[in-house]
Design a protein around this motif. Sequence first.
Motif, PDB file in Angstrom:
ATOM      1  N   ARG A   1       1.602   2.850   0.910  1.00  0.00           N
ATOM      2  CA  ARG A   1       2.561   2.071   1.694  1.00  0.00           C
ATOM      3  C   ARG A   1       1.760   1.061   2.527  1.00  0.00           C
ATOM      4  N   MET A   2       1.848  -0.199   2.171  1.00  0.00           N
ATOM      5  CA  MET A   2       1.065  -1.229   2.830  1.00  0.00           C
ATOM      6  C   MET A   2       1.951  -1.939   3.846  1.00  0.00           C
ATOM      7  N   ARG A   3       1.742  -1.584   5.107  1.00  0.00           N
ATOM      8  CA  ARG A   3       2.581  -2.089   6.196  1.00  0.00           C
ATOM      9  C   ARG A   3       1.846  -3.094   7.083  1.00  0.00           C
ATOM     10  N   GLY A   4       0.561  -2.897   7.291  1.00  0.00           N
ATOM     11  CA  GLY A   4      -0.190  -3.754   8.200  1.00  0.00           C
ATOM     12  C   GLY A   4      -0.634  -5.062   7.557  1.00  0.00           C
ATOM     13  N   ARG A   5      -0.886  -6.057   8.381  1.00  0.00           N
ATOM     14  CA  ARG A   5      -1.368  -7.335   7.877  1.00  0.00           C
ATOM     15  C   ARG A   5      -2.782  -7.198   7.313  1.00  0.00           C
TER      16      ARG A   5
ATOM     17  N   ASP B   1       1.701   5.808 -10.044  1.00  0.00           N
ATOM     18  CA  ASP B   1       0.936   5.165  -8.973  1.00  0.00           C
ATOM     19  C   ASP B   1       1.698   3.938  -8.498  1.00  0.00           C
ATOM     20  N   THR B   2       1.954   3.909  -7.196  1.00  0.00           N
ATOM     21  CA  THR B   2       2.829   2.899  -6.613  1.00  0.00           C
ATOM     22  C   THR B   2       2.138   2.186  -5.457  1.00  0.00           C
ATOM     23  N   ILE B   3       2.095   0.862  -5.527  1.00  0.00           N
ATOM     24  CA  ILE B   3       1.693   0.015  -4.406  1.00  0.00           C
ATOM     25  C   ILE B   3       2.969  -0.569  -3.809  1.00  0.00           C
ATOM     26  N   ASP B   4       3.236  -0.265  -2.549  1.00  0.00           N
ATOM     27  CA  ASP B   4       4.460  -0.711  -1.875  1.00  0.00           C
ATOM     28  C   ASP B   4       4.083  -1.725  -0.794  1.00  0.00           C
ATOM     29  N   LEU B   5       4.304  -3.010  -1.091  1.00  0.00           N
ATOM     30  CA  LEU B   5       3.992  -4.099  -0.166  1.00  0.00           C
ATOM     31  C   LEU B   5       5.218  -4.350   0.709  1.00  0.00           C
ATOM     32  N   ILE B   6       5.181  -3.784   1.905  1.00  0.00           N
ATOM     33  CA  ILE B   6       6.344  -3.729   2.777  1.00  0.00           C
ATOM     34  C   ILE B   6       6.442  -4.999   3.627  1.00  0.00           C
ATOM     35  N   HIS B   7       7.670  -5.384   3.955  1.00  0.00           N
ATOM     36  CA  HIS B   7       7.917  -6.594   4.756  1.00  0.00           C
ATOM     37  C   HIS B   7       7.097  -6.542   6.047  1.00  0.00           C
ATOM     38  N   GLY B   8       6.371  -7.624   6.279  1.00  0.00           N
ATOM     39  CA  GLY B   8       5.507  -7.703   7.460  1.00  0.00           C
ATOM     40  C   GLY B   8       4.032  -7.567   7.139  1.00  0.00           C
ATOM     41  N   ALA B   9       3.726  -7.112   5.921  1.00  0.00           N
ATOM     42  CA  ALA B   9       2.327  -6.892   5.527  1.00  0.00           C
ATOM     43  C   ALA B   9       1.716  -8.181   4.977  1.00  0.00           C
ATOM     44  N   LYS B  10       1.770  -9.242   5.743  1.00  0.00           N
ATOM     45  CA  LYS B  10       1.265 -10.528   5.268  1.00  0.00           C
ATOM     46  C   LYS B  10      -0.245 -10.458   5.019  1.00  0.00           C
ATOM     47  N   GLY B  11      -0.647 -11.063   3.909  1.00  0.00           N
ATOM     48  CA  GLY B  11      -2.060 -11.065   3.556  1.00  0.00           C
ATOM     49  C   GLY B  11      -2.536  -9.796   2.885  1.00  0.00           C
ATOM     50  N   ALA B  12      -1.633  -8.848   2.649  1.00  0.00           N
ATOM     51  CA  ALA B  12      -2.020  -7.591   2.025  1.00  0.00           C
ATOM     52  C   ALA B  12      -2.266  -7.783   0.531  1.00  0.00           C
ATOM     53  N   ALA B  13      -3.115  -6.915  -0.042  1.00  0.00           N
ATOM     54  CA  ALA B  13      -3.395  -6.971  -1.476  1.00  0.00           C
ATOM     55  C   ALA B  13      -3.604  -5.559  -1.999  1.00  0.00           C
ATOM     56  N   GLY B  14      -2.940  -5.256  -3.126  1.00  0.00           N
ATOM     57  CA  GLY B  14      -3.062  -3.931  -3.724  1.00  0.00           C
ATOM     58  C   GLY B  14      -3.284  -4.024  -5.221  1.00  0.00           C
TER      59      GLY B  14
END
Length: 364
Positions: A224-228, A250-263
Amino acid sequence: MTMQTLTGVNVPPAQTWNYLRINDITLTVPAANKSLDSATFSSRDTSLSALEMGAGTQASAWIDQISNAHTTIVVPAGTTQDVSILVCDASPYLTHDIVVEDKATVTITIVETRSAHSDVTHTTTATSADEPNAAAQGLRIVAHPHAHVILNSFTCGNERTYLDNIGIELQDSATLDAKQFVLSGFTTASGMAINLVGANARAELYVRYLVRNRQTLDMNYVARMRGRNTRCNIAISGVLEDGSSKTLRDTIDLIHGAKGAAGYENETVLLAGQNVVNKSLPVILCDEDDVAGDHGATIGTILPEQLEYLNARGLSEAEAIALISHAVCDDAYAHANTPEARAAVLAATERIYGSEDAQELEQR
């Protein structure tokens, strides 16, 4: 021994068609006859008690109830600590809560084996009528800002059901380096949920497995990718031999607000036998526009030209497959960082390939 059925184990965040039979696994385990210790659970850090666990709520509750040893560990800020978790016949059900404070480093080693003695390297323990034919461990980790978690896991037991259940929270700039090796097990269910809540949190997950002789391996990994500006890389590879079955979600969840995140997630599977069943469900979920995500799976057999190359060097197809699958044990032993881990990997290697191969591995 009274048994109970756990349903909805290792359910992915985004499910697919039920007829594919990939959405979860059902496990038959010894019944948890004791009630939850309210004093134990009320003492948990709020973040710990609310952690998402990879195997799901029912499985997590069962482990908490049946656990014969619950341990809470706090790694003080700026310090370094080693934690060893040994799941064996003497202690088949364990739960741990670990809080890693600011700028602290913890190295956690999980070893699941049938041997109750860390100094036994080339023998296995036979299962008697009064020994449980199941084992489980539940691990909750909260990593505070700039903390570093190193997690090494070795599943090396045989002919029993094993449930491995992990939940991790990474706060600002916290990092996770996780390596998991699954070498054997009648039915193994492994779940890990990583919650990257802080900006610049990082998670690296490396998994290798060997499934053979009608064994079953079921895995569920959720990031769960929540942070920027968070990062998560998941790399999984394994070998399926005759009659084995493996499911990976296997799940990468790019959640609203996680700007700049990469999975990123990737799996490589070698089908090295007859009547094998492989199910792979790589998923990217996205609710943010300024992110990057990539996933894929490579599944196949040894190519004819590769086999021809190996034949020309004196290797039969069976020997070539053994060489490739043996590499999983070699890799596990190379990363075995405690005496218990090395002993368990050697015992599994002997069980699979014989004492000569185990001795050769030990002498390298």
